[in-house]
Design a protein around this motif. Structure first.
Motif, mmCIF file in Angstrom:
data_model
loop_
_atom_site.group_PDB
_atom_site.id
_atom_site.type_symbol
_atom_site.label_atom_id
_atom_site.label_comp_id
_atom_site.label_asym_id
_atom_site.label_seq_id
_atom_site.Cartn_x
_atom_site.Cartn_y
_atom_site.Cartn_z
ATOM 1 N N SER A 118 -1.670 -4.079 -14.906
ATOM 2 C CA SER A 118 -2.857 -3.821 -14.079
ATOM 3 C C SER A 118 -2.701 -2.557 -13.252
ATOM 4 C CB SER A 118 -3.149 -5.015 -13.169
ATOM 5 O OG SER A 118 -2.064 -5.273 -12.303
ATOM 6 N N SER A 119 -1.526 -2.350 -12.680
ATOM 7 C CA SER A 119 -1.340 -1.167 -11.829
ATOM 8 C C SER A 119 -1.358 0.118 -12.651
ATOM 9 C CB SER A 119 -0.045 -1.281 -11.018
ATOM 10 O OG SER A 119 1.074 -1.487 -11.858
ATOM 11 N N GLN A 120 -0.804 0.090 -13.854
ATOM 12 C CA GLN A 120 -0.849 1.283 -14.702
ATOM 13 C C GLN A 120 -2.276 1.582 -15.164
ATOM 14 O OE1 GLN A 120 1.981 0.832 -17.906
ATOM 15 N NE2 GLN A 120 3.716 1.436 -16.633
ATOM 16 N N LEU A 121 -3.016 0.535 -15.519
ATOM 17 C CA LEU A 121 -4.397 0.725 -15.954
ATOM 18 C C LEU A 121 -5.257 1.305 -14.842
ATOM 19 C CD1 LEU A 121 -6.698 0.245 -18.037
ATOM 20 C CD2 LEU A 121 -6.966 -2.027 -17.026
ATOM 21 N N LEU A 122 -4.995 0.851 -13.601
ATOM 22 C CA LEU A 122 -5.838 1.252 -12.471
ATOM 23 C C LEU A 122 -5.318 2.476 -11.727
ATOM 24 C CD1 LEU A 122 -6.476 -2.350 -11.103
ATOM 25 C CD2 LEU A 122 -8.171 -0.872 -12.193
ATOM 26 N N ALA A 123 -4.177 3.010 -12.139
ATOM 27 C CA ALA A 123 -3.556 4.108 -11.394
ATOM 28 C C ALA A 123 -4.494 5.291 -11.184
ATOM 29 C CB ALA A 123 -2.286 4.560 -12.108
ATOM 30 N N ASP A 124 -5.298 5.591 -12.184
ATOM 31 C CA ASP A 124 -6.229 6.725 -12.070
ATOM 32 C C ASP A 124 -7.636 6.280 -11.695
ATOM 33 O OD1 ASP A 124 -4.220 8.506 -12.830
ATOM 34 O OD2 ASP A 124 -4.636 8.205 -14.965
ATOM 35 N N LYS A 125 -7.797 4.976 -11.413
ATOM 36 C CA LYS A 125 -9.130 4.434 -11.137
ATOM 37 C C LYS A 125 -9.320 4.017 -9.681
ATOM 38 C CE LYS A 125 -9.833 4.614 -15.604
ATOM 39 N NZ LYS A 125 -10.698 5.662 -16.188
ATOM 40 N N VAL A 126 -8.205 3.906 -8.942
ATOM 41 C CA VAL A 126 -8.286 3.502 -7.536
ATOM 42 C C VAL A 126 -7.387 4.406 -6.702
ATOM 43 C CG1 VAL A 126 -8.738 1.076 -8.117
ATOM 44 C CG2 VAL A 126 -6.393 1.827 -7.691
ATOM 45 N N LYS A 127 -7.654 4.447 -5.407
ATOM 46 C CA LYS A 127 -6.852 5.275 -4.504
ATOM 47 C C LYS A 127 -5.690 4.498 -3.895
ATOM 48 C CE LYS A 127 -10.887 8.055 -3.092
ATOM 49 N NZ LYS A 127 -11.950 7.218 -3.687
ATOM 50 N N GLN A 128 -5.846 3.161 -3.748
ATOM 51 C CA GLN A 128 -4.836 2.367 -3.055
ATOM 52 C C GLN A 128 -4.726 0.993 -3.701
ATOM 53 O OE1 GLN A 128 -5.490 2.230 1.168
ATOM 54 N NE2 GLN A 128 -3.849 0.765 1.571
ATOM 55 N N TYR A 129 -3.501 0.491 -3.773
ATOM 56 C CA TYR A 129 -3.230 -0.804 -4.392
ATOM 57 C C TYR A 129 -2.533 -1.680 -3.351
ATOM 58 C CZ TYR A 129 -2.024 -3.904 -8.372
ATOM 59 O OH TYR A 129 -1.916 -4.959 -9.264
ATOM 60 N N VAL A 130 -3.180 -2.771 -2.956
ATOM 61 C CA VAL A 130 -2.579 -3.707 -2.008
ATOM 62 C C VAL A 130 -2.055 -4.910 -2.784
ATOM 63 C CG1 VAL A 130 -2.957 -5.208 -0.019
ATOM 64 C CG2 VAL A 130 -4.082 -2.980 -0.127
ATOM 65 N N PHE A 131 -0.745 -5.089 -2.746
ATOM 66 C CA PHE A 131 -0.130 -6.193 -3.471
ATOM 67 C C PHE A 131 0.333 -7.258 -2.486
ATOM 68 C CE2 PHE A 131 3.553 -8.364 -5.390
ATOM 69 C CZ PHE A 131 2.912 -8.912 -6.483
ATOM 70 N N ILE A 132 -0.095 -8.500 -2.726
ATOM 71 C CA ILE A 132 0.309 -9.602 -1.854
ATOM 72 C C ILE A 132 1.588 -10.202 -2.412
ATOM 73 C CG2 ILE A 132 -0.402 -11.702 -0.673
ATOM 74 C CD1 ILE A 132 -2.122 -9.135 -0.175
ATOM 75 N N SER A 133 2.683 -9.937 -1.721
ATOM 76 C CA SER A 133 4.000 -10.386 -2.128
ATOM 77 C C SER A 133 4.392 -11.614 -1.299
ATOM 78 C CB SER A 133 5.003 -9.235 -1.962
ATOM 79 O OG SER A 133 6.271 -9.587 -2.434
ATOM 80 N N THR A 134 5.619 -11.701 -0.883
ATOM 81 C CA THR A 134 6.090 -12.830 -0.080
ATOM 82 C C THR A 134 7.306 -12.411 0.718
ATOM 83 O OG1 THR A 134 7.092 -15.048 -0.151
ATOM 84 C CG2 THR A 134 7.444 -13.636 -2.058
ATOM 85 N N ILE A 135 7.503 -13.021 1.853
ATOM 86 C CA ILE A 135 8.656 -12.678 2.688
ATOM 87 C C ILE A 135 9.955 -13.157 2.054
ATOM 88 C CG2 ILE A 135 8.898 -14.724 4.177
ATOM 89 C CD1 ILE A 135 8.786 -12.568 6.533
ATOM 90 N N CYS A 136 9.871 -14.085 1.102
ATOM 91 C CA CYS A 136 11.101 -14.587 0.487
ATOM 92 C C CYS A 136 11.586 -13.697 -0.650
ATOM 93 C CB CYS A 136 10.942 -16.029 0.019
ATOM 94 S SG CYS A 136 9.943 -16.265 -1.469
ATOM 95 N N GLN A 137 10.946 -12.544 -0.871
ATOM 96 C CA GLN A 137 11.425 -11.639 -1.913
ATOM 97 C C GLN A 137 12.679 -10.871 -1.473
ATOM 98 O OE1 GLN A 137 10.873 -7.780 -2.080
ATOM 99 N NE2 GLN A 137 11.003 -8.174 0.113
ATOM 100 N N TYR A 138 13.053 -11.006 -0.208
ATOM 101 C CA TYR A 138 14.247 -10.322 0.287
ATOM 102 C C TYR A 138 15.524 -11.021 -0.167
ATOM 103 C CZ TYR A 138 11.267 -7.744 3.574
ATOM 104 O OH TYR A 138 10.314 -6.930 4.126
ATOM 105 N N ASP A 139 16.607 -10.246 -0.234
ATOM 106 C CA ASP A 139 17.920 -10.801 -0.535
ATOM 107 C C ASP A 139 18.377 -11.661 0.645
ATOM 108 O OD1 ASP A 139 20.376 -11.065 -1.992
ATOM 109 O OD2 ASP A 139 21.277 -9.613 -0.614
ATOM 110 N N ASN A 140 18.822 -12.893 0.345
ATOM 111 C CA ASN A 140 19.261 -13.819 1.399
ATOM 112 C C ASN A 140 18.228 -13.912 2.525
ATOM 113 O OD1 ASN A 140 21.765 -14.358 0.118
ATOM 114 N ND2 ASN A 140 22.616 -12.472 0.976
#
Length: 374
Positions: A118-140
């Protein structure tokens, strides 16, 4: 834990003063100065509807892209593109081709390969990409504390190509972040929420407490009133997401309220529900001896002296400085109770998290008997 209670409570009070400024809250009711065309990947689950509604209240134009299988009756006035995040599936992302938007909000990305598509397809179609991640993606990530900032490294996987979300949800979110950044360097906003709570939350992890206390009687309260808790109201999260687009804010942000005493949360539940419930503070050691476990039987809490306590002590200071507002806990409790009370009676009769009344009564009986002996 790296920070003591006094430091955390002090931070909580200071942050409240910043976040609840009347000028900023009144500004949220006004239309944005510039109308944005926003593509929403998802939008009909828990966080999505709150974010869509806030974007619409600010005067923005929203297009929804999803499979059309979840709450499809929502937002009949909006343009809806039916497809699949997975490009290998029928229709896939074809509905997004040859279209342009100002920005995209992605609340439904869990597999790096799919976010990459999705991000590659939209790279030239949008100015900004907001991705909802999670706080638990950190190491430990459960360590939290003073090291709980956006500078902490991401978790890694021995097999970064795995798509087992049920087993590797947290780490995979980190790899999804990387996929978006690779496709759109410098134009991605990584939103890393802690536990999201409030109306529409199907898990009942937070909802258990205001509902249980509203029912009255003897309530098992875990640990001590000074143990810490932390979360983010879904409406505060939604507002911050939209504001990052309006103000072209990119980078990484932890979305959590400052940690505050668990006792304050339960007192808020008592006050808002006008309940006559009696809180029985049962020590962590006694609960462990009677098979009462955090994040299985009691949610939003961890023994302040346990390794897991750090998970509720993250810093959201960077987001606060970027405009995150935190509403009073009373508002979150009230909105949650009002929403839960609007659900069908069958749903209200069975909370999806927390102890059964039978187990709670059994443990409290043992605790009261123990107190009589000492």
């Amino acid at each position: 834990m790296s920070l003591n209670r006094r430091e955390f409570v002090g931070n909580s009070i200071a942050a409240a003063g910043i976040c609840l400024s009347p000028a900023f809250l009144s500004a949220a009711e006004k239309k944005a100065s510039h109308k944005l065309k926003i593509l929403f990947l998802g939008g009909t689950g828990f966080l999505g509807p709150h974010t869509v509604n806030y974007a619409l209240s600010r005067g923005h134009e929203v297009t929804l892209f999803n499979r059309g299988k979840t709450n499809d009756d929502l937002f009949p006035q909006l343009e809806k593109i039916v497809g699949d995040r997975d490009p290998k599936k029928d229709k896939g992302l074809s509905g997004l081709k040859n279209r342009e938007w100002d920005a995209v909000i992605d609340t439904s990305g869990y597999v790096p390969r799919i976010v990459e598509a999705s991000s590659q397809l939209l790279a030239d179609k949008v100015k900004q990409y907001v991705f909802i991640s999670t706080i638990c993606q950190y190491d430990n990530w459960a360590e939290g504390g003073k090291n709980g900032t956006e500078k902490r490294p991401r978790a890694t996987l021995d097999d970064p190509l795995t798509e087992d979300v049920s087993k590797h949800y947290c780490a995979l979110k980190g790899y999804c972040e990387k996929a978006a950044e690779t496709a759109m360097p410098g134009r991605v906003t990584q939103i890393r929420p802690g536990l999201i709570v409030g109306p529409r939350d199907k898990t009942d992890r937070f909802t258990y407490w205001p509902v249980r206390i509203s029912q009255g009687g003897q309530v098992l309260a875990p640990g001590t009133p000074q143990d810490l808790t932390q979360f983010i109201d879904v409406r505060d999260l939604a507002q911050f997401i939209v504001r990052t687009l309006e103000n072209k804010i990119t980078g990484e942000f932890n979305l959590v309220c400052p940690p505050f005493p668990f006792g304050e949360l339960l007192q808020s539940c008592l006050k808002v529900s006008k309940s006559d419930a009696k809180l029985n503070w049962v020590p962590a050691k006694f609960m462990q001896e009677h098979d009462v476990q955090p994040w299985r039987d009691v949610f939003m809490w961890a023994d302040i002296n346990s390794p897991g306590a750090g998970a509720l002590t993250w810093s959201g200071e960077k987001a606060l400085q970027a405009g995150l507002t935190i509403r009073p806990v009373d508002e979150t409790v009230k909105a949650t109770l009002d929403w839960f009370g609007s659900l069908p009676q069958e749903r209200q009769n069975k909370l999806r998290a927390g102890m059964s009344r039978e187990k709670e009564a059994k443990v409290l009986q043992a605790w009261h008997a123990h107190q009589k002996k000492v």
